[in-house]
Motif scaffolding. Structure first.
Motif, PDB file in Angstrom:
ATOM      1  N   SER A  26      47.245  27.902  32.094  1.00 31.70           N
ATOM      2  CA  SER A  26      47.116  29.340  31.826  1.00 31.70           C
ATOM      3  C   SER A  26      47.918  30.148  32.850  1.00 31.70           C
ATOM      4  N   ARG A  27      48.161  29.573  34.010  1.00 31.34           N
ATOM      5  CA  ARG A  27      48.856  30.236  35.106  1.00 31.34           C
ATOM      6  C   ARG A  27      48.157  31.548  35.490  1.00 31.34           C
ATOM      7  N   ASP A  28      46.835  31.554  35.378  1.00 30.84           N
ATOM      8  CA  ASP A  28      46.025  32.711  35.739  1.00 30.84           C
ATOM      9  C   ASP A  28      45.233  32.352  37.001  1.00 30.84           C
ATOM     10  N   PRO A  29      45.716  32.772  38.179  1.00 24.84           N
ATOM     11  CA  PRO A  29      45.069  32.368  39.430  1.00 24.84           C
ATOM     12  C   PRO A  29      43.581  32.709  39.505  1.00 24.84           C
ATOM     13  N   HIS A  30      43.186  33.858  38.985  1.00 28.28           N
ATOM     14  CA  HIS A  30      41.771  34.256  39.045  1.00 28.28           C
ATOM     15  C   HIS A  30      40.921  33.346  38.165  1.00 28.28           C
ATOM     16  N   ARG A  31      41.392  33.063  36.957  1.00 29.92           N
ATOM     17  CA  ARG A  31      40.660  32.154  36.059  1.00 29.92           C
ATOM     18  C   ARG A  31      40.525  30.772  36.697  1.00 29.92           C
ATOM     19  N   VAL A  32      41.615  30.252  37.240  1.00 27.76           N
ATOM     20  CA  VAL A  32      41.598  28.925  37.841  1.00 27.76           C
ATOM     21  C   VAL A  32      40.626  28.878  39.021  1.00 27.76           C
ATOM     22  N   SER A  33      40.603  29.928  39.830  1.00 24.71           N
ATOM     23  CA  SER A  33      39.773  29.918  41.038  1.00 24.71           C
ATOM     24  C   SER A  33      38.282  29.803  40.737  1.00 24.71           C
ATOM     25  N   LEU A  34      37.862  30.191  39.554  1.00 30.05           N
ATOM     26  CA  LEU A  34      36.432  30.211  39.226  1.00 30.05           C
ATOM     27  C   LEU A  34      35.813  28.826  39.094  1.00 30.05           C
ATOM     28  N   VAL A  35      36.619  27.771  38.989  1.00 25.17           N
ATOM     29  CA  VAL A  35      36.054  26.423  38.879  1.00 25.17           C
ATOM     30  C   VAL A  35      35.900  25.761  40.246  1.00 25.17           C
ATOM     31  N   TYR A  36      36.207  26.514  41.311  1.00 25.89           N
ATOM     32  CA  TYR A  36      36.072  26.021  42.679  1.00 25.89           C
ATOM     33  C   TYR A  36      34.913  26.739  43.362  1.00 25.89           C
ATOM     34  N   THR A  37      34.255  26.063  44.300  1.00 22.32           N
ATOM     35  CA  THR A  37      33.188  26.715  45.055  1.00 22.32           C
ATOM     36  C   THR A  37      33.776  27.868  45.869  1.00 22.32           C
ATOM     37  N   GLU A  38      32.928  28.797  46.261  1.00 19.96           N
ATOM     38  CA  GLU A  38      33.370  29.954  47.064  1.00 19.96           C
ATOM     39  C   GLU A  38      34.099  29.510  48.330  1.00 19.96           C
ATOM     40  N   ASP A  39      33.686  28.362  48.896  1.00 19.93           N
ATOM     41  CA  ASP A  39      34.262  27.876  50.147  1.00 19.93           C
ATOM     42  C   ASP A  39      35.082  26.596  49.948  1.00 19.93           C
ATOM     43  N   SER A  40      35.583  26.400  48.744  1.00 18.34           N
ATOM     44  CA  SER A  40      36.363  25.191  48.425  1.00 18.34           C
ATOM     45  C   SER A  40      37.481  24.982  49.435  1.00 18.34           C
ATOM     46  N   ARG A  41      37.704  23.714  49.785  1.00 19.38           N
ATOM     47  CA  ARG A  41      38.744  23.349  50.750  1.00 19.38           C
ATOM     48  C   ARG A  41      39.809  22.536  50.039  1.00 19.38           C
ATOM     49  N   TRP A  42      41.067  22.916  50.244  1.00 19.46           N
ATOM     50  CA  TRP A  42      42.201  22.248  49.613  1.00 19.46           C
ATOM     51  C   TRP A  42      43.160  21.705  50.654  1.00 19.46           C
ATOM     52  N   ARG A  43      43.903  20.691  50.240  1.00 14.50           N
ATOM     53  CA  ARG A  43      45.163  20.323  50.877  1.00 14.50           C
ATOM     54  C   ARG A  43      46.145  20.211  49.734  1.00 14.50           C
ATOM     55  N   ASN A  44      47.140  21.054  49.731  1.00 10.69           N
ATOM     56  CA  ASN A  44      48.172  21.050  48.698  1.00 10.69           C
ATOM     57  C   ASN A  44      49.520  21.022  49.408  1.00 10.69           C
ATOM     58  N   ARG A  45      50.173  19.857  49.391  1.00 10.19           N
ATOM     59  CA  ARG A  45      51.385  19.654  50.183  1.00 10.19           C
ATOM     60  C   ARG A  45      51.031  19.936  51.638  1.00 10.19           C
ATOM     61  N   ALA A  46      51.676  20.925  52.251  1.00  4.42           N
ATOM     62  CA  ALA A  46      51.412  21.245  53.657  1.00  4.42           C
ATOM     63  C   ALA A  46      50.598  22.529  53.810  1.00  4.42           C
ATOM     64  N   GLU A  47      49.915  22.953  52.744  1.00  4.09           N
ATOM     65  CA  GLU A  47      49.077  24.151  52.807  1.00  4.09           C
ATOM     66  C   GLU A  47      47.610  23.751  52.685  1.00  4.09           C
ATOM     67  N   PHE A  48      46.751  24.534  53.332  1.00  4.60           N
ATOM     68  CA  PHE A  48      45.337  24.212  53.403  1.00  4.60           C
ATOM     69  C   PHE A  48      44.471  25.427  53.067  1.00  4.60           C
ATOM     70  N   PRO A  49      44.537  25.920  51.825  1.00  4.06           N
ATOM     71  CA  PRO A  49      43.713  27.074  51.462  1.00  4.06           C
ATOM     72  C   PRO A  49      42.217  26.745  51.547  1.00  4.06           C
ATOM     73  N   VAL A  50      41.439  27.722  51.960  1.00 11.69           N
ATOM     74  CA  VAL A  50      39.986  27.591  52.014  1.00 11.69           C
ATOM     75  C   VAL A  50      39.388  28.813  51.326  1.00 11.69           C
ATOM     76  N   GLY A  51      38.575  28.577  50.311  1.00 10.94           N
ATOM     77  CA  GLY A  51      37.885  29.655  49.620  1.00 10.94           C
ATOM     78  C   GLY A  51      38.701  30.258  48.483  1.00 10.94           C
ATOM     79  N   ARG A  52      37.989  30.884  47.574  1.00  7.89           N
ATOM     80  CA  ARG A  52      38.635  31.435  46.378  1.00  7.89           C
ATOM     81  C   ARG A  52      39.736  32.452  46.662  1.00  7.89           C
ATOM     82  N   PRO A  53      39.553  33.411  47.595  1.00  4.59           N
ATOM     83  CA  PRO A  53      40.646  34.365  47.835  1.00  4.59           C
ATOM     84  C   PRO A  53      41.945  33.672  48.257  1.00  4.59           C
TER      85      PRO A  53
END
Length: 153
Positions: A26-53
Motif C-alpha cells: 500500500s506504501r501507506d506508512p501510517h497504515r503499515v505502522s498500526l500492525v506494530y506495537t507502540e514501542d516496536s523495535r526494528w533493525r532495517n539495514r543500518a537503521e534502528f527505528p523504535v516506536g510507531r512515529p
C-alpha cells in the motif's frame, strides 16, 4: 483490521505474511505502522527505528526514494510467536535505475498479535528494466501472480 494472534499455525503464519505484504504494498506508512506495537523495535539495514512515529518517518523516507515499489513476501519458518520471512521487492530511483532488493526478516509478536520486533537484512541488486518480474499495478499483488518460489527467486 483483522489481527492474527500467537500461537501461530502454518495457516495463520502464512496469512500474517500475506497481510504484511499487502500492507507494505500500500506504501501507506501510517497504515503499515498500526500492525506494530507502540514501542516496536526494528533493525532495517543500518537503521534502528523504535516506536510507531519513527517507523512512519522511516517508511515515508523509504517510499520517497524507492519508487514504483512492489514487494513479495514468503513464509520461511515460524514458532508460537515468531515468524521468519524471505522477500524480494523491485523499485527504481529518481534517475530511473531499477533494483531488486532481496532479504530476510525475523518477526516477534506480542500476545495481542502486534509485531514488537522486526529485524531485516537486505541486499540491493541493480537490474535492467527488462529483467523486472513484478508487473502488477501498484498496490496489492494479485492472488494469481506467482510468488517468490514460482518465480525462481
Amino acid at each position: 483490521m483483522n489481527i492474527l494472534v500467537p500461537p501461530f499455525t502454518r495457516e495463520t503464519a502464512t496469512q500474517k505474511v500475506r497481510m504484511a505484504e499487502d500492507g507494505w504494498n500500500s506504501r501507506d506508512p501510517h497504515r503499515v505502522s498500526l500492525v506494530y506495537t507502540e514501542d516496536s523495535r526494528w533493525r532495517n539495514r543500518a537503521e534502528f527505528p523504535v516506536g510507531r512515529p519513527e517507523i512512519v518517518e522511516f517508511l515515508t523516507r523509504k517510499w520517497a526514494k524507492e519508487l514504483d515499489y512492489r514487494l513479495i513476501k514468503e513464509l520461511w519458518s515460524f514458532t508460537d510467536d515468531r515468524i521468519a520471512v524471505r522477500f524480494a521487492y523491485e523499485w527504481h530511483d529518481d534517475s530511473g535505475h531499477w533494483f531488486r532488493s532481496y532479504g530476510n526478516e525475523n518477526w516477534e509478536f506480542a500476545s495481542d498479535g502486534l509485531m514488537q520486533r522486526r529485524f531485516a537484512s537486505i541486499n540491493d541488486m541493480p537490474i535492467k528494466e527488462s529483467e523486472r518480474k513484478f508487473h502488477w499495478p501498484l498496490g496489492r499483488r494479485p492472488d494469481d501472480h506467482p510468488g517468490l518460489s514460482e518465480l525462481g527467486l
